[in-house]
Design a protein around this motif. Sequence first.
Motif, PDB file in Angstrom:
ATOM      1  N   UNK A 190      47.278  43.724  41.036  1.00  0.00           N
ATOM      2  CA  UNK A 190      46.340  43.890  42.148  1.00  0.00           C
ATOM      3  C   UNK A 190      45.914  45.342  42.303  1.00  0.00           C
ATOM      4  N   UNK A 191      45.060  45.522  43.330  1.00  0.00           N
ATOM      5  CA  UNK A 191      44.571  44.531  44.290  1.00  0.00           C
ATOM      6  C   UNK A 191      43.447  43.654  43.724  1.00  0.00           C
ATOM      7  N   UNK A 192      43.394  42.417  44.238  1.00  0.00           N
ATOM      8  CA  UNK A 192      42.371  41.440  43.865  1.00  0.00           C
ATOM      9  C   UNK A 192      41.693  40.962  45.142  1.00  0.00           C
ATOM     10  N   UNK A 193      40.372  40.893  45.125  1.00  0.00           N
ATOM     11  CA  UNK A 193      39.619  40.389  46.276  1.00  0.00           C
ATOM     12  C   UNK A 193      39.447  38.884  46.135  1.00  0.00           C
ATOM     13  N   UNK A 194      39.953  38.134  47.112  1.00  0.00           N
ATOM     14  CA  UNK A 194      39.857  36.671  47.110  1.00  0.00           C
ATOM     15  C   UNK A 194      38.893  36.219  48.198  1.00  0.00           C
TER      16      UNK A 194
ATOM     17  N   UNK B 258      38.847  29.019  46.080  1.00  0.00           N
ATOM     18  CA  UNK B 258      38.925  30.473  46.232  1.00  0.00           C
ATOM     19  C   UNK B 258      38.284  31.126  45.025  1.00  0.00           C
ATOM     20  N   UNK B 259      37.445  32.087  45.282  1.00  0.00           N
ATOM     21  CA  UNK B 259      36.769  32.850  44.236  1.00  0.00           C
ATOM     22  C   UNK B 259      37.469  34.197  44.098  1.00  0.00           C
ATOM     23  N   UNK B 260      37.882  34.554  42.875  1.00  0.00           N
ATOM     24  CA  UNK B 260      38.600  35.805  42.618  1.00  0.00           C
ATOM     25  C   UNK B 260      37.638  36.865  42.104  1.00  0.00           C
TER      26      UNK B 260
ATOM     27  N   UNK C 137      36.736  37.261  53.342  1.00  0.00           N
ATOM     28  CA  UNK C 137      37.616  37.477  52.193  1.00  0.00           C
ATOM     29  C   UNK C 137      38.897  38.226  52.581  1.00  0.00           C
ATOM     30  N   UNK C 138      39.775  38.318  51.613  1.00  0.00           N
ATOM     31  CA  UNK C 138      41.035  39.042  51.795  1.00  0.00           C
ATOM     32  C   UNK C 138      41.401  39.730  50.492  1.00  0.00           C
ATOM     33  N   UNK C 139      42.205  40.756  50.607  1.00  0.00           N
ATOM     34  CA  UNK C 139      42.698  41.487  49.440  1.00  0.00           C
ATOM     35  C   UNK C 139      44.145  41.056  49.183  1.00  0.00           C
ATOM     36  N   UNK C 140      44.415  40.607  47.971  1.00  0.00           N
ATOM     37  CA  UNK C 140      45.758  40.153  47.607  1.00  0.00           C
ATOM     38  C   UNK C 140      46.412  41.182  46.689  1.00  0.00           C
TER      39      UNK C 140
ATOM     40  N   UNK D 139      47.211  33.316  51.599  1.00  0.00           N
ATOM     41  CA  UNK D 139      46.709  31.997  52.012  1.00  0.00           C
ATOM     42  C   UNK D 139      45.647  31.482  51.053  1.00  0.00           C
ATOM     43  N   UNK D 140      45.526  30.159  51.013  1.00  0.00           N
ATOM     44  CA  UNK D 140      44.508  29.528  50.184  1.00  0.00           C
ATOM     45  C   UNK D 140      44.958  29.253  48.764  1.00  0.00           C
ATOM     46  N   UNK D 141      46.178  29.660  48.400  1.00  0.00           N
ATOM     47  CA  UNK D 141      46.689  29.386  47.060  1.00  0.00           C
ATOM     48  C   UNK D 141      47.715  28.268  47.125  1.00  0.00           C
ATOM     49  N   UNK D 142      47.826  27.473  46.071  1.00  0.00           N
ATOM     50  CA  UNK D 142      48.863  26.428  46.051  1.00  0.00           C
ATOM     51  C   UNK D 142      50.255  27.054  46.181  1.00  0.00           C
ATOM     52  N   UNK D 143      51.164  26.308  46.791  1.00  0.00           N
ATOM     53  CA  UNK D 143      52.518  26.832  46.987  1.00  0.00           C
ATOM     54  C   UNK D 143      53.206  27.170  45.676  1.00  0.00           C
TER      55      UNK D 143
END
Length: 485
Positions: A63-67, A96-98, A157-160, A189-193
Amino acid sequence: MLQLLKALQASVLVKVAGLFFLLLVLCIPLARIDDLNRARGESQREAAHELAASYAGPQTMVGPVLLVPYVERWMEPLRDAQGKVIGQAPQSKEMTHAVFPDKLNIDGSMATQERYRGIFRIPFYTLTAALGGGFAGFDPRSVPHSESGSSIEFSPPLVAFHVSDLRGIDGSPALTIEGEALRFRQRVPGLPDHATYADGIHAPLSGAALAAWQAGKPLTFDMKLSLVGQDTLSMVPIAEETTAHLRSPWAHPSFGGRFLASERSVTPQGFDAHWRVSSLVTTAREQVRAGLSGGESDAAAAVVRTASAPRHASGPLQTFDVSLAQPVNVYSMSTRAGKYGALFIGLVLMAAFMFELFRKLRLHPVQYGLVGLSIALFFLLLLALSEKFAFHFAYAGAAGASVALLAVYFSAVLGGWRRGLSFAAFVALLYGALYGLLASESNALLLGALLIFGMLATLMLVTRKVDWYALSRRNEAVPAATVDA
């Protein structure tokens, strides 16, 4: 029959065969010492695992990656039993778009320390780093539609950001985008567990950062991070162009991973290394996308995608690494020393045999056995001392004790201090040669071959005029050597 036994006792050939048999027997304690050395090395690795479980393990930084979360909506035709369309039903799915950075620069320093588990020392580091770079302006048209005629609704969006062991994060990372300070929160959030990077941290865009994103402007970011890890730091080149610069006072780095440092300087005061990696030469982005989606099914793989990315990537994660290598691993050094054990014992027994022949003495097999056993125990003493002292001190202590013991013993066996000291000097020379082999790992094969050749050449030259049959006849009249009480 008695004459035959006396002839066998006086035979040089039988004596040599007996020494070969003794050498094979002495390989048994050498093997046991090698097993002990490997067990101690395994204990050291277990200590490292225990410290990783209770403190922090090796770190891999992604990272960081913008989701950009979004919902895709479309109408699904409803059909009757005959296949005729009788209506439409609304359908939707969350995706979700990366967005990966255009540029990512990592600049940091690694302060080092050693932690103890029992007698074992494990290196740790504290990385103090500044990450800078930028994301391209967001274009909604870059997000592909998975269904025809669908519409897309975007969420803020969020930064992961992800590290392999979150316990190593010291304090809270400080992230600033377009002058707006953002606060990190747990998980993504928004990613599979089951997604690899779901247990990372995230910072939602807000204020000036969110406004710039909504306006389609490029986003510049700065991030401050303090990270504790054990032994190895790995960084994933996820940007179009990833650069890194690391410094540390650790004088024994090991550079690894998919991409080695393009520039590096290693001195007794530490190391300074630079990396430059382009997205043209790595599939790290595709591997990270697979980790964001969970990479287990086509449905899961569709959760995170970009316009032209493959849905998954195989193989180990492509990184560039730096490790805090131990300058001297006592267990690997002891293992390497033990590999020369049989050769070492053989050379010492050969020297004792030469003394027996040319000094007109008789050595008993028990005396040969004690000499060989003392050399075998040198390797055990070396292992024990190297766990408490620096390896060169441990080697000097073990070799000195072995040489002193043989000097005293052979002074009595060979009937004089000069003979005992000359034999001890030969053994000391062998110990010095062995240390040279251990200290020069890259030239160990060459030096070992030269040592063996030199010993064999010396033996052949010294005995080139020896009448071995005459020696056998002479030995019949030579009394056995005894040790004075």
